[in-house]
Structures are given as C-alpha cells and as structure tokens.
Scaffold this active site. Structure first.
Site, PDB file in Angstrom:
ATOM      1  N   ILE A  21      -7.605   0.805   9.911  1.00 40.75           N
ATOM      2  CA  ILE A  21      -7.913   1.569  11.128  1.00 40.75           C
ATOM      3  C   ILE A  21      -9.423   1.744  11.309  1.00 40.75           C
ATOM      4  O   ILE A  21      -9.865   2.321  12.294  1.00 40.75           O
ATOM      5  CB  ILE A  21      -7.177   2.929  11.120  1.00 40.75           C
ATOM      6  CG1 ILE A  21      -7.036   3.497  12.525  1.00 40.75           C
ATOM      7  CG2 ILE A  21      -7.864   3.918  10.181  1.00 40.75           C
ATOM      8  CD1 ILE A  21      -6.092   4.657  12.657  1.00 40.75           C
ATOM      9  N   GLY A  22     -10.198   1.251  10.328  1.00 40.90           N
ATOM     10  CA  GLY A  22     -11.650   1.308  10.432  1.00 40.90           C
ATOM     11  C   GLY A  22     -12.289   0.254   9.558  1.00 40.90           C
ATOM     12  O   GLY A  22     -13.509   0.152   9.461  1.00 40.90           O
ATOM     13  N   GLY A  23     -11.417  -0.532   8.886  1.00 36.00           N
ATOM     14  CA  GLY A  23     -11.897  -1.567   7.961  1.00 36.00           C
ATOM     15  C   GLY A  23     -11.145  -1.559   6.651  1.00 36.00           C
ATOM     16  O   GLY A  23     -11.560  -2.182   5.670  1.00 36.00           O
ATOM     17  N   SER A  24     -10.000  -0.873   6.606  1.00 33.87           N
ATOM     18  CA  SER A  24      -9.319  -0.601   5.333  1.00 33.87           C
ATOM     19  C   SER A  24      -8.660  -1.799   4.675  1.00 33.87           C
ATOM     20  O   SER A  24      -8.274  -1.726   3.506  1.00 33.87           O
ATOM     21  CB  SER A  24      -8.274   0.504   5.525  1.00 33.87           C
ATOM     22  OG  SER A  24      -8.912   1.719   5.823  1.00 33.87           O
ATOM     23  N   SER A  30      -9.334   1.797   2.701  1.00 32.28           N
ATOM     24  CA  SER A  30      -8.407   2.596   1.912  1.00 32.28           C
ATOM     25  C   SER A  30      -7.353   1.761   1.172  1.00 32.28           C
ATOM     26  O   SER A  30      -6.593   2.300   0.367  1.00 32.28           O
ATOM     27  CB  SER A  30      -7.698   3.608   2.821  1.00 32.28           C
ATOM     28  OG  SER A  30      -6.987   2.977   3.859  1.00 32.28           O
ATOM     29  N   SER A  31      -7.329   0.442   1.430  1.00 33.22           N
ATOM     30  CA  SER A  31      -6.391  -0.423   0.704  1.00 33.22           C
ATOM     31  C   SER A  31      -7.007  -0.895  -0.613  1.00 33.22           C
ATOM     32  O   SER A  31      -6.900  -2.064  -1.001  1.00 33.22           O
ATOM     33  CB  SER A  31      -5.990  -1.634   1.572  1.00 33.22           C
ATOM     34  OG  SER A  31      -5.541  -1.234   2.840  1.00 33.22           O
ATOM     35  N   LYS A  89       0.831  -1.204   0.000  1.00 33.50           N
ATOM     36  CA  LYS A  89       0.000   0.000   0.000  1.00 33.50           C
ATOM     37  C   LYS A  89       0.870   1.262   0.000  1.00 33.50           C
ATOM     38  O   LYS A  89       1.958   1.285   0.584  1.00 33.50           O
ATOM     39  CB  LYS A  89      -0.900  -0.041   1.235  1.00 33.50           C
ATOM     40  CG  LYS A  89      -1.977   1.020   1.294  1.00 33.50           C
ATOM     41  CD  LYS A  89      -2.860   0.780   2.507  1.00 33.50           C
ATOM     42  CE  LYS A  89      -3.944   1.822   2.645  1.00 33.50           C
ATOM     43  NZ  LYS A  89      -4.832   1.543   3.803  1.00 33.50           N
TER      44      LYS A  89
END
Length: 602
Positions: free
Chosen positions: A259-262, A238-239, A163
C-alpha cells in the site's frame, strides 16, 4: 504541590473545601481524605499493572504457540529425513520455480520431498532471521489432498509462504498487534483458496511490523526480523518476513501486500523480484488490516520470488476462473502470455530521482546503467519527470492515511506496547492538530519537507475537504497519464528506495518511500528487480551525499544506508493500470540484461 501541603494548615483547609464541594453533607476528615486519595492512586497503579500483565500473558501465549509449531514441524522434518534419507535437498533448493514445477508435473520429484525440503530450510532461515510468524500445520493435509486429485494445477506441489494478514483458516491474522491475538480465521481468503486449487501448499505465515504501517519488520509479539545478508540491516516491510524467508532460501514463492511499497521495499532490501499489480487485479477478500475503509489509495496483493518468471507463473495461476467466480469484484482478465512473451522494442521513460527524496548514489547508478543496457538492446529511452511528487506525498498520500489526524491508527495501539521502531511516528501523531500546525509554521523556513509532513498529519476537517481530496487524486492520475501518453511511453524505469536500511531507521524516515508510494496513489502496476550490488565506490560517493535540502532527513538517510557494501541494488519498473503483463515484460528484460552483464556466458 507534593507532600508538604499536608503539613500546612492551609493545605488541610483547601482539601476539605474541595471535598465538601463533592460531598457537601458530610464532615471531611483530612486523614480519611488522604487515605482515599492514596487508595485511588494505588488502584490506578494496580489497574495499569494488571493491564500490562494481561498484554504480557497474551504475547507469551502467542510466542508459546509459535514455538510449539516450530517444534512440531522440526519433528515432522526429522521423521521424513529418517524415512527417506536419500532426498537431495540442495538439488531441490537450487531449482528455479519453473523447473521445479516441471519436475513435479512430470513426477520426477514428489510434492512430499519438496515440501519437507523447504520446511527444513525454512526452519534454518527463521532461526537465523526470525522471519516466520507461524508454520501452517494444515500444510500436511493439503499435501495429501493434492496427491489424491487427478488434476494438477499450475502450482502443483509448490510450497508457498504468505504474509501474516492474508487469511488462512485456523491461523491468526495478527498485523503484529496484541488486540488481534483473538480467534483464528474461520475461512481461507480467496487468494489462499485459489492457491490451493492450483495445487500450491501454503506452509508458513511470515512476520510483519506492528500495524503494518512501517517498512521495518518488528513487533512486540514476535520480535525483529533480520536481513539474511546482513543481520544489522532490516529486510524491509511490511512484507519483511516474506523478504527474509525467500532471500534466505526458505521459500520459493511468497505472497505479500503493498500500500506504500510493502512488496517492493523488501524486494529491494533483500535482492528479490516483487510485483505490486494493479490493486483490483487480485482478490483482497479475506485479507485483514488494522484500519479498514481506506479506499483512496488501494492495497494490492502480489507475488515475491527470486526471478521474474516465477512472478509471471504465479500471476497466471491466480488469474483463473476460480478467482473470478469466488470474487466477482475482480475483473475477469486472464493473464496475457502474448504481452509477457513479446520481444518487440519498448519505448521506456526513465528518471533517476523524483525531486522529493533523492536516493543514495548506488540506486541512481542502477537506473542509469540499466537504461544504457536497455538502449543497447534496441529499446528507446525517453527522459521522463514525474510531476509534483512533493505534493503527492504530503497532500495525497499522507492525508489519505491520516485524514482523521491519525486517531484511527493510534487506536490500534490501545492496550498494546508500541514497538520502538514506530515510536517516532506514533509521537508525531499524538501531537494535537493545533500543535502540528504551529510546529509546521515554525519549521517551514528551515525544514520545509518536515513542516509539510507535520501539516499533513493534521488531517482533514470536513467531509467536503475529504471529497475534494479524492477529486485531487483523480485529477493527479489524469495529469500523470496525460504526460505519459504525450511522450508515447510503453513503460517507465525508475529508482526504488535502497539499499537495505540499518534496523530501526525506517520508522524515522516514513517519507523516504516516495519512489514506491507514487505508484500506489496512481494505482499503476510496479515491480522491483535486483540488478547490482553496492560497491566500495558507491560507499565512498555516499559520503558526499547531500540529498534534497541537506536537512535532518537527508542526514538520517545517509546514516541508514551506510555500511551496505555487497548488499543488493534494484530498480523499479512501471506500466499503466491493467497492463501488469507489460510491467513484467520490462522486468524480465531488465533481469536478462543484468544477468548478462554479471555473467557474459549466460
């Protein structure tokens, strides 16, 4: 007032009086004053234009550098194909990671053939989905390096994508922001160092959403990444670049962050397996982010791949003495193969809704069918209800990231163009604190979730309030673990957000990530496994979806996931902190059972 004031005598007098207050010793000529004001306005316009032009030049330079890298890799692939035309690329691409590592270790496949095969496929996939941020030219040096060494690590010869913000020497860590288009990273992150010592070849940096704080995958510099299964859909974030590249077949193993589901959301949207480990299990040294110092809800690095065994092999390779020496803050806990390989029956807690953001019918169906399959296989299923998820989302998760009312996050866009996918979030943050509170008060009777969201974006007002917030997170973890142990659970099976959203919708529904966010706040290991696909029956049932409150968010979610027939459907598996191998064990069991259901001959 407009131009008309200059045509009236009182206008001249008013302007003269105001300027005399500033310049009392001088007689002021109205025409000179007008010229001064016009000149100032023109200067502001020119200054803004120059600022935008500077931003545009930086973006164009980054795009040009990326395009040159693509051309260089394409040329290298072409040269390889001319030198060794007999390489069976389809055969290499079809091999699972475990089989590929075995062939590389025994020497029946060469690392060079594997690397250039995946480079060629990655070029094809990024042309279709725009998933690559940059090829890593040093991959050819790493190829030569591993071939010189006598020792072969666990990932010998495996091409790995990483990433955007995971530091690799000589590469930028942009986070999708113009302000990060400066000097390249000077040293490999610890994780990249360990990958290389295990024989892996990092070959690509993948695209991310602007600022990383979005589960779409778009930024003004490198553009929108598309879902490889449906180009109208997002790959998640975000990934998201990792998700699209691996799902498209251009990488066999990738490293994301969560950090939230990325990690889990792109895995869900793209039909991959992805693991968010306990946050401190893998080193974060050398990993950058747009806003530093947020510790209450920790970030975690983790693997993404096409099957669970690949995740387990990656964790086994990374959890080695080299990592523990390079980063002494990482607990020296090697991978527990005995736990992962166990066949003992599990006591599995399960739920198909968290009570805050009900997911589409296909995602709930996936949990129910998977639970039935686990029970039929001899595991014990126990109903479980996560406590107070509404409270966790608004009071614990959102207040962690917007403790200052969102000012630190908004600062990262200074001198930048805000990506369209983020504009609704940015606009909400820009509302003054008092405005957020007043709007929340007005909306509370009609749209309570939206009201609580706006109130949370107001942040905290004192250090004492922040300390109390940290205490509340610890208290909630204690409460959650107590409920888990009261039921004597080994693991939990639960839903994950999906199927893939239409592009642009994730930015409108930040709070829809409650299913994944919960386990970031708790810092529990959690992973995603694809188990099914969206059916025509699911699509018909979606028409009846009313969600939690039948409010604008519920209606927006319904629009976001419509038109997903044939797209992947996944479930989420969870274990207690530091029991990452047990989480992988449940993921492997779920994967095996879902494959048997799809193909009874397996």
């Amino acid at each position: 007032m407009g131009y008309g004031i200059w045509r009236r005598p009182e206008g001249h007098i008013m302007i003269q009086q105001q300027l005399r207050q500033l310049l009392p010793e001088r007689e002021v000529d109205p025409l000179a004053a007008l010229a001064l004001l016009c000149g100032s306005a023109a200067a502001v316009v020119v200054w803004k234009w120059l600022g935008r032009r500077k931003i545009q030049k930086k973006m164009e330079e980054a795009q040009r550098t990326r395009d040159e890298g693509v051309k260089k890799m394409a040329k290298a692939v072409q040269q390889f194909r001319e030198q060794i035309p007999s390489v069976q690329t389809d055969g290499i691409l079809s091999l699972p990671l475990l089989e590929l590592t075995g062939r590389l270790q025994e020497g029946s496949l060469s690392p060079k053939a594997v690397l250039y095969t995946y480079l060629e496929k990655a070029l094809e996939v990024t042309q279709q989905t725009n998933c690559m941020r940059h090829f890593i030219p040093e991959c050819e040096e790493q190829l030569q390096e591993i071939q010189r060494k006598k020792e072969k690590g666990l990932l010998y010869g495996i091409p790995v994508s990483i990433k955007d913000h995971i530091g690799h020497k000589g590469q930028l860590a942009t986070c999708g922001l113009v302000q990060c288009l400066g000097a390249p990273v000077q040293e490999d992150s610890v994780l990249v160092k360990v990958l290389k010592r295990q024989g892996a070849i990092p070959f690509a940096m993948t695209n991310v959403p602007q600022s990383l704080f979005n589960y779409d995958c778009s930024n003004p510099i490198f553009g929108q990444t598309l879902n490889p299964f449906n180009h109208q859909k997002s790959p998640g974030g975000s990934s998201g670049g990792e998700g699209a590249l691996i799902a498209g077949g251009g990488s066999i193993l990738g490293i994301g962050s969560d950090i939230g589901g990325s990690i889990r959301l792109p895995s869900s949207f793209c039909g991959l397996c992805g693991l968010k480990p306990t946050a401190e299990r893998l080193s974060l040294s050398g990993v950058s982010g747009p806003v530093s110092g947020i510790l209450a809800v920790p970030c975690a690095l983790g693997p993404m791949a096409r099957d669970v065994d690949s995740l387990a092999l990656c964790m086994k390779a990374l959890l080695c003495e080299e990592m523990f020496q390079l980063d002494p803050t990482v607990p020296p806990i090697p991978f527990n193969e005995e736990v992962y390989s166990s066949s003992a029956p599990l006591r599995v807690g399960y739920y198909d809704t968290d009570g805050y953001f009900p997911l589409p019918p296909c995602m709930r169906r996936a949990v129910q069918e998977t639970g039935e399959a686990l029970q039929a296989a001899g595991h014990q299923l126990v109903p479980f209800s996560p406590p107070r998820v509404h409270y966790v989302m608004t009071e614990l998760f959102l207040k962690t990231f917007f403790a200052d009312g969102g000012r630190a996050w908004l600062d990262v866009f200074t001198g930048d163009t805000v990506d369209p996918s983020l504009k609704s979030q940015v606009n909400c943050c820009k509302i003054p604190r008092l405005g957020k509170k007043l709007l929340a008060l007005i909306l509370k009777p009609l749209f309570p979730r939206l009201a609580d969201y706006l109130s949370a974006l107001g942040g905290m007002r004192s250090v004492k309030e922040m300390w109390n917030h940290h205490h509340q997170i610890e208290a909630y973890r204690t409460e959650f673990i107590a409920r888990w142990r009261e039921l004597q659970l080994d693991v939990v099976l639960c839903p994950v957000l999906g199927p893939a959203f239409t592009k642009g919708y994730p930015g409108k529904l930040l709070t829809a990530i409650s299913s994944t966010m919960l386990y970031n706040v708790l810092n529990f290991p959690a992973g995603v496994v694809p188990v099914s696909t969206v059916t025509e029956a699911d699509e018909e049932e979606l028409k009846l979806y009313r969600g939690c409150c039948d409010d604008p968010w519920d209606r927006t979610l319904k629009q976001a996931v419509a038109g997903a027939v044939g797209l992947p459907v996944a479930v989420q598996c969870v274990a207690l902190p530091w029991q990452d191998e047990l989480c992988l064990r449940l993921m492997k069991e779920v994967e095996t059972l879902s494959r048997e259901k799809r193909d009874p001959q397996v």
